[in-house]
Design a protein around this motif. Structure first.
Motif, short mmCIF file in Angstrom:
data_model
loop_
_atom_site.label_atom_id
_atom_site.label_comp_id
_atom_site.label_asym_id
_atom_site.label_seq_id
_atom_site.Cartn_x
_atom_site.Cartn_y
_atom_site.Cartn_z
N GLN A 273 -24.05 0.69 33.35
CA GLN A 273 -22.91 -0.23 33.26
C GLN A 273 -22.65 -0.75 31.85
OE1 GLN A 273 -22.61 -3.35 36.18
NE2 GLN A 273 -23.77 -2.21 37.71
N LEU A 274 -23.68 -0.88 31.02
CA LEU A 274 -23.51 -1.48 29.71
C LEU A 274 -23.59 -0.49 28.56
CD1 LEU A 274 -25.63 -4.77 30.05
CD2 LEU A 274 -23.19 -4.44 30.49
N LEU A 275 -24.15 0.69 28.81
CA LEU A 275 -24.42 1.62 27.71
C LEU A 275 -23.63 2.91 27.84
CD1 LEU A 275 -28.31 1.21 27.49
CD2 LEU A 275 -26.56 0.08 26.11
N ASP A 276 -23.30 3.47 26.69
CA ASP A 276 -22.64 4.75 26.61
C ASP A 276 -23.56 5.85 27.14
OD1 ASP A 276 -20.54 6.39 26.01
OD2 ASP A 276 -20.94 6.50 23.87
N LEU A 277 -22.97 6.99 27.48
CA LEU A 277 -23.78 8.13 27.88
C LEU A 277 -24.60 8.60 26.68
CD1 LEU A 277 -24.32 10.18 30.19
CD2 LEU A 277 -22.54 11.62 29.16
N ALA A 278 -25.93 8.75 26.88
CA ALA A 278 -26.84 9.17 25.81
C ALA A 278 -26.73 8.28 24.59
CB ALA A 278 -26.61 10.63 25.45
N ARG A 299 -40.02 7.73 30.95
CA ARG A 299 -38.89 7.12 31.66
C ARG A 299 -37.68 6.97 30.75
NH1 ARG A 299 -40.91 2.69 32.14
NH2 ARG A 299 -39.62 1.50 30.70
N LEU A 300 -37.93 6.49 29.52
CA LEU A 300 -36.82 6.27 28.59
C LEU A 300 -36.22 7.58 28.10
CD1 LEU A 300 -38.41 3.31 26.62
CD2 LEU A 300 -36.43 3.18 28.16
N LYS A 301 -37.04 8.61 27.94
CA LYS A 301 -36.49 9.91 27.56
C LYS A 301 -35.58 10.45 28.64
CE LYS A 301 -40.38 12.02 26.51
NZ LYS A 301 -41.27 13.13 26.07
N GLY A 302 -35.82 10.06 29.89
CA GLY A 302 -34.92 10.43 30.96
C GLY A 302 -33.60 9.69 30.91
N ARG A 303 -33.55 8.56 30.19
CA ARG A 303 -32.31 7.80 30.04
C ARG A 303 -31.43 8.36 28.94
NH1 ARG A 303 -33.15 4.91 34.67
NH2 ARG A 303 -34.69 3.23 34.49
N THR A 304 -32.06 8.81 27.82
CA THR A 304 -31.30 9.28 26.67
C THR A 304 -32.14 10.24 25.85
OG1 THR A 304 -30.16 8.63 24.64
CG2 THR A 304 -32.02 7.26 25.33
N PRO A 305 -31.52 11.28 25.28
CA PRO A 305 -32.26 12.17 24.37
C PRO A 305 -32.37 11.57 22.97
CG PRO A 305 -30.01 12.94 24.62
CD PRO A 305 -30.16 11.77 25.56
N ASN A 306 -31.63 10.48 22.71
CA ASN A 306 -31.61 9.87 21.38
C ASN A 306 -32.51 8.63 21.37
OD1 ASN A 306 -29.55 11.73 20.45
ND2 ASN A 306 -28.11 10.53 21.69
N LEU A 307 -33.81 8.85 21.54
CA LEU A 307 -34.77 7.77 21.63
C LEU A 307 -35.64 7.76 20.37
CD1 LEU A 307 -36.13 5.50 23.30
CD2 LEU A 307 -37.62 7.26 24.27
N TYR A 308 -35.67 6.62 19.69
CA TYR A 308 -36.40 6.49 18.44
C TYR A 308 -37.36 5.31 18.52
CZ TYR A 308 -32.56 9.46 16.88
OH TYR A 308 -31.65 10.48 16.76
N CYS A 309 -38.44 5.40 17.73
CA CYS A 309 -39.43 4.34 17.70
C CYS A 309 -39.78 4.06 16.24
CB CYS A 309 -40.68 4.74 18.48
SG CYS A 309 -41.82 3.36 18.81
N THR A 310 -39.95 2.78 15.90
CA THR A 310 -40.20 2.42 14.50
C THR A 310 -41.60 2.79 14.03
OG1 THR A 310 -40.89 0.19 15.14
CG2 THR A 310 -38.56 0.52 14.59
N ALA A 311 -42.53 3.00 14.95
CA ALA A 311 -43.89 3.40 14.60
C ALA A 311 -44.47 4.17 15.77
CB ALA A 311 -44.75 2.19 14.25
#
Length: 371
Positions: A273-278, A299-311
């Protein structure tokens, strides 16, 4: 931090910093105007990363920062925030309305005169912010009216046109009135007494009263999820945001994943509802717990392929020590904390002239794509 050019006047930037314990977000809205959300420090320099980064870009924090926001009062989100606000002489300071209690403000004022808490301390940071607000109070203004500004759901914190023709809007989506009421009740019963020591503001639910931000600049939208959690109570947490009427229009292209990717902060309807696709999703790890866990990343990779982490997330707990060892360390050390790593940075930029173009993504100082 490697040198870099500042964003162009018509370029949005979202930079998320996280060393493993701590989090800070900088957003360039346009036309040289920045906001700072939360604060962490570089353990090597002991300076807030927000100030170091802006200075490395050749940006003057005193003129550029328009808003400093403390989403909630956990040490890993406010360490150094009083220094940021002190340097940001053109900025307004915003924090959760849950902190607007007479007992807490009296405690913060007392913290400047009496040793109440170990260092680093959210109470001491709040006390320093309040002192700065009093120092900037215009002539004739009463002390109690000096601030901070209090964030609640659907409160517009900033709405400014710029010389580039883009309107920048910053809206608080939380805390809900239900979360504010619950948090104030808890704060009132758990504040430390004068003459005692306590490391942080003693409240188990500041996450539920944290400030989630919605940023919209010329149709490019960003959702900063703070540490807000889900709850079976529909009047608090992400359920309350999803039920907001009216609610911010459109879907966000960028999201700062709430609460270090923890499952207790992940509501599937937020993504639909709040976020764009991917969407571009950025999270910061919390090494002590540790978060995110491997199952959180899956779980989060299943939400979007554009997943980044600062460390790089820590995979397991460090070996447990005997209780006697911990007691001895407590006796000889005034304050202990986990050793922090380098301050990783995920930097996203996009020209505001064409909101359909993809963001450029830079991964600095150990930040990584979760693939």
């Amino acid at each position: 931090m490697p040198p870099s050019r500042p964003p162009d006047p018509d370029e949005l930037e979202v930079s998320v910093f996280g060393p493993g314990i701590g989090e800070s977000i900088l957003v360039h809205l346009s036309d040289g105007a920045w906001i700072v959300v939360d604060s962490c420090v570089d353990h090597r320099t002991r300076r807030p990363v927000a100030l170091t980064y802006l200075e490395d870009l050749g940006v003057d924090p005193a003129r550029a920062i328009k808003l400093v926001v403390a989403t909630h009062w956990h040490d890993d989100h406010v360490r150094g925030i009083s220094d940021v606000f002190d340097a940001a002489t053109s900025a307004r300071f915003v924090c959760s309305d849950a902190l607007r209690t007479e007992e807490l403000l009296q405690l913060a004022c007392s913290a400047r005169r009496i040793s109440l808490v170990n260092t680093p301390s959210g109470v001491q940071e709040l006390a320093d912010v309040l002192e700065t607000l009093q120092r900037r109070r215009p002539p004739g203004a009463r002390a109690a009216s000096a601030g901070p500004e209090w964030a609640v759901d659907n409160r517009r914190l900033l709405s400014d046109p710029t010389s580039t023709g883009h309107r920048a809007e910053v809206l608080a989506l939380s805390p809900s009135s239900g979360a504010v009421t619950l948090a104030r009740q808890e704060i009132a019963t758990k504040l430390p007494e004068i003459g005692t020591t306590r490391r942080r503001l003693a409240c188990v639910s500041p996450n539920q009263a944290s400030v989630v931000l919605w940023i919209d600049v010329a149709g490019t939208r960003v959702l900063l999820g703070a540490d807000l959690e889900t709850s079976p109570n529909p009047l608090v947490g992400w359920r309350a945001i999803l039920a907001l009427t009216p609610r911010a229009e459109g879907r966000a292209h960028v999201v700062k994943v709430p609460h270090h990717g923890s499952e207790n902060a992940d509501d599937p309807e937020v993504w639909t509802q709040l976020l764009d696709l991917a969407p571009y999703a950025v999270l910061t790890p919390y090494a002590t717990t540790p978060l995110p866990r491997p199952r959180d990343l899956e779980r989060l990779k299943g939400r979007t392929p554009n997943l980044y982490c600062t460390a790089r997330p820590r995979r397991r707990h460090p070996p447990k020590r005997q209780r006697a060892v911990d007691r001895m360390a407590d006796e000889v050390a005034r304050a202990r904390r986990a050793v922090e790593g380098k301050v990783g940075q995920v930097r996203l930029r996009r020209k505001l002239t064409d909101p359909t173009t993809p963001f450029s993504v830079e991964l600095l100082a150990g930040a990584l794509l979760i693939a």
